[in-house]
Design a protein around this motif. Structure first.
Motif, PDB file in Angstrom:
ATOM      1  N   GLU A  33       0.828  -1.205   0.000  1.00 57.58           N
ATOM      2  CA  GLU A  33       0.000   0.000   0.000  1.00 57.58           C
ATOM      3  C   GLU A  33       0.861   1.254   0.000  1.00 57.58           C
ATOM      4  O   GLU A  33       0.521   2.257  -0.623  1.00 57.58           O
ATOM      5  CB  GLU A  33      -0.939   0.013   1.211  1.00 57.58           C
ATOM      6  N   MET A  34       1.987   1.219   0.699  1.00 55.05           N
ATOM      7  CA  MET A  34       2.910   2.356   0.724  1.00 55.05           C
ATOM      8  C   MET A  34       3.550   2.547  -0.652  1.00 55.05           C
ATOM      9  O   MET A  34       3.697   3.669  -1.129  1.00 55.05           O
ATOM     10  CB  MET A  34       3.980   2.144   1.801  1.00 55.05           C
ATOM     11  N   GLY A  41       7.915  11.890 -10.154  1.00 54.81           N
ATOM     12  CA  GLY A  41       7.827  13.336 -10.006  1.00 54.81           C
ATOM     13  C   GLY A  41       7.618  13.796  -8.574  1.00 54.81           C
ATOM     14  O   GLY A  41       7.630  14.997  -8.301  1.00 54.81           O
ATOM     15  N   MET A  42       7.438  12.849  -7.638  1.00 58.69           N
ATOM     16  CA  MET A  42       7.289  13.229  -6.230  1.00 58.69           C
ATOM     17  C   MET A  42       8.615  13.780  -5.716  1.00 58.69           C
ATOM     18  O   MET A  42       9.684  13.352  -6.135  1.00 58.69           O
ATOM     19  CB  MET A  42       6.872  12.018  -5.375  1.00 58.69           C
ATOM     20  N   THR A  43       8.532  14.718  -4.783  1.00 56.30           N
ATOM     21  CA  THR A  43       9.742  15.266  -4.180  1.00 56.30           C
ATOM     22  C   THR A  43      10.295  14.277  -3.160  1.00 56.30           C
ATOM     23  O   THR A  43       9.599  13.357  -2.731  1.00 56.30           O
ATOM     24  CB  THR A  43       9.453  16.602  -3.487  1.00 56.30           C
ATOM     25  N   PHE A  49       7.688  11.051   3.384  1.00 60.80           N
ATOM     26  CA  PHE A  49       6.403  11.008   4.092  1.00 60.80           C
ATOM     27  C   PHE A  49       5.685   9.686   3.812  1.00 60.80           C
ATOM     28  O   PHE A  49       5.091   9.092   4.712  1.00 60.80           O
ATOM     29  CB  PHE A  49       5.516  12.187   3.667  1.00 60.80           C
ATOM     30  N   ALA A  50       5.756   9.194   2.571  1.00 60.86           N
ATOM     31  CA  ALA A  50       5.065   7.960   2.190  1.00 60.86           C
ATOM     32  C   ALA A  50       5.748   6.711   2.730  1.00 60.86           C
ATOM     33  O   ALA A  50       5.084   5.783   3.190  1.00 60.86           O
ATOM     34  CB  ALA A  50       4.960   7.869   0.667  1.00 60.86           C
ATOM     35  N   LEU A  51       7.088   6.675   2.699  1.00 58.55           N
ATOM     36  CA  LEU A  51       7.822   5.456   3.066  1.00 58.55           C
ATOM     37  C   LEU A  51       8.565   5.544   4.383  1.00 58.55           C
ATOM     38  O   LEU A  51       8.987   4.525   4.918  1.00 58.55           O
ATOM     39  CB  LEU A  51       8.846   5.115   1.971  1.00 58.55           C
ATOM     40  N   GLY A  52       8.779   6.739   4.886  1.00 53.50           N
ATOM     41  CA  GLY A  52       9.590   6.904   6.080  1.00 53.50           C
ATOM     42  C   GLY A  52      11.034   7.184   5.693  1.00 53.50           C
ATOM     43  O   GLY A  52      11.394   7.208   4.511  1.00 53.50           O
ATOM     44  N   SER A  53      11.865   7.386   6.675  1.00 55.75           N
ATOM     45  CA  SER A  53      13.278   7.664   6.423  1.00 55.75           C
ATOM     46  C   SER A  53      13.975   6.412   5.917  1.00 55.75           C
ATOM     47  O   SER A  53      13.755   5.326   6.435  1.00 55.75           O
ATOM     48  CB  SER A  53      13.957   8.145   7.700  1.00 55.75           C
ATOM     49  N   PRO A  54      14.828   6.550   4.914  1.00 55.36           N
ATOM     50  CA  PRO A  54      15.503   5.368   4.385  1.00 55.36           C
ATOM     51  C   PRO A  54      16.538   4.829   5.358  1.00 55.36           C
ATOM     52  O   PRO A  54      17.082   5.556   6.186  1.00 55.36           O
ATOM     53  CB  PRO A  54      16.174   5.886   3.110  1.00 55.36           C
ATOM     54  N   MET A  55      16.792   3.548   5.256  1.00 57.96           N
ATOM     55  CA  MET A  55      17.805   2.903   6.076  1.00 57.96           C
ATOM     56  C   MET A  55      19.196   3.339   5.631  1.00 57.96           C
ATOM     57  O   MET A  55      20.093   3.505   6.443  1.00 57.96           O
ATOM     58  CB  MET A  55      17.666   1.385   5.944  1.00 57.96           C
ATOM     59  N   LEU A  56      19.352   3.561   4.327  1.00 59.55           N
ATOM     60  CA  LEU A  56      20.665   3.862   3.772  1.00 59.55           C
ATOM     61  C   LEU A  56      20.567   4.920   2.685  1.00 59.55           C
ATOM     62  O   LEU A  56      19.730   4.832   1.803  1.00 59.55           O
ATOM     63  CB  LEU A  56      21.201   2.586   3.107  1.00 59.55           C
ATOM     64  N   ILE A  57      21.415   5.926   2.767  1.00 63.97           N
ATOM     65  CA  ILE A  57      21.623   6.864   1.675  1.00 63.97           C
ATOM     66  C   ILE A  57      23.114   6.796   1.377  1.00 63.97           C
ATOM     67  O   ILE A  57      23.935   7.256   2.164  1.00 63.97           O
ATOM     68  CB  ILE A  57      21.193   8.294   2.033  1.00 63.97           C
ATOM     69  N   ASP A  58      23.448   6.188   0.268  1.00 62.45           N
ATOM     70  CA  ASP A  58      24.847   5.965  -0.103  1.00 62.45           C
ATOM     71  C   ASP A  58      25.506   7.291  -0.464  1.00 62.45           C
ATOM     72  O   ASP A  58      24.967   8.063  -1.259  1.00 62.45           O
ATOM     73  CB  ASP A  58      24.892   5.003  -1.290  1.00 62.45           C
ATOM     74  N   VAL A  59      26.669   7.571   0.106  1.00 63.17           N
ATOM     75  CA  VAL A  59      27.364   8.820  -0.183  1.00 63.17           C
ATOM     76  C   VAL A  59      27.854   8.872  -1.625  1.00 63.17           C
ATOM     77  O   VAL A  59      28.025   9.947  -2.192  1.00 63.17           O
ATOM     78  CB  VAL A  59      28.539   9.070   0.794  1.00 63.17           C
TER      79      VAL A  59
END
Length: 141
Positions: A33-34, A41-43, A49-59
């Motif tokens: 559902e998420m 095109g979503m920011t 807001f839809a998925l929550g904070s990601p576990m990983l943002i690769d540098v």
């Protein structure tokens, strides 16, 4: 003497264990559902807001966010679910992973609006105002 044949019937000592071993979930729980809420095109803020904070943002790959979920159940191997979203100029371009979007999910545009009717102020004082004025702490206007 009867215990020894029973112990041999068990395939492992873990089956014989009487200690409770809870399931362990770590990471981001992403539901179909998420995923259905995601639109190209979503920011980044809308995706967060839809998925929550990601576990990983690769540098090294700042345009990709990774959501990981590991589930460890008793007597089973660790199950890992991956989901990644990709951005182009801070706008969602596409996504991929182990979780597929749910079908027949209402979007905000399809939902009916609920309109509430609020009565106008009729000039009567509320409970606290009446108490305030009855104690002589102010003059009614």
């Amino acid at each position: 003497m009867l215990i020894i044949p029973l112990l041999n019937a068990c395939s492992s000592w873990e089956e014989l264990s009487l200690v409770h071993s809870p399931d362990i979930e770590q990471g981001n729980i992403i539901t179909p559902e998420m995923v259905a809420l995601l639109q190209p095109g979503m920011t980044q803020r809308q995706v967060r807001f839809a998925l929550g904070s990601p576990m990983l943002i690769d540098v090294f790959h700042g345009t990709r966010w990774d959501y990981l979920l590991s589930i460890k159940r008793r007597n089973q191997a660790v199950e890992i679910k991956r989901f990644s979203v990709f951005f182009d100029h801070d706008l969602l371009s596409h996504y991929r992973g182990d979780i597929k979007a749910a079908e027949n999910v209402e979007t905000k545009q399809e939902k009916r609006e609920l309109v509430a009717s609020v009565p106008d102020y009729d000039g009567d004082f509320g409970i606290l105002e009446r108490l305030w004025y009855s104690l002589g702490l102010g003059e009614p206007e």
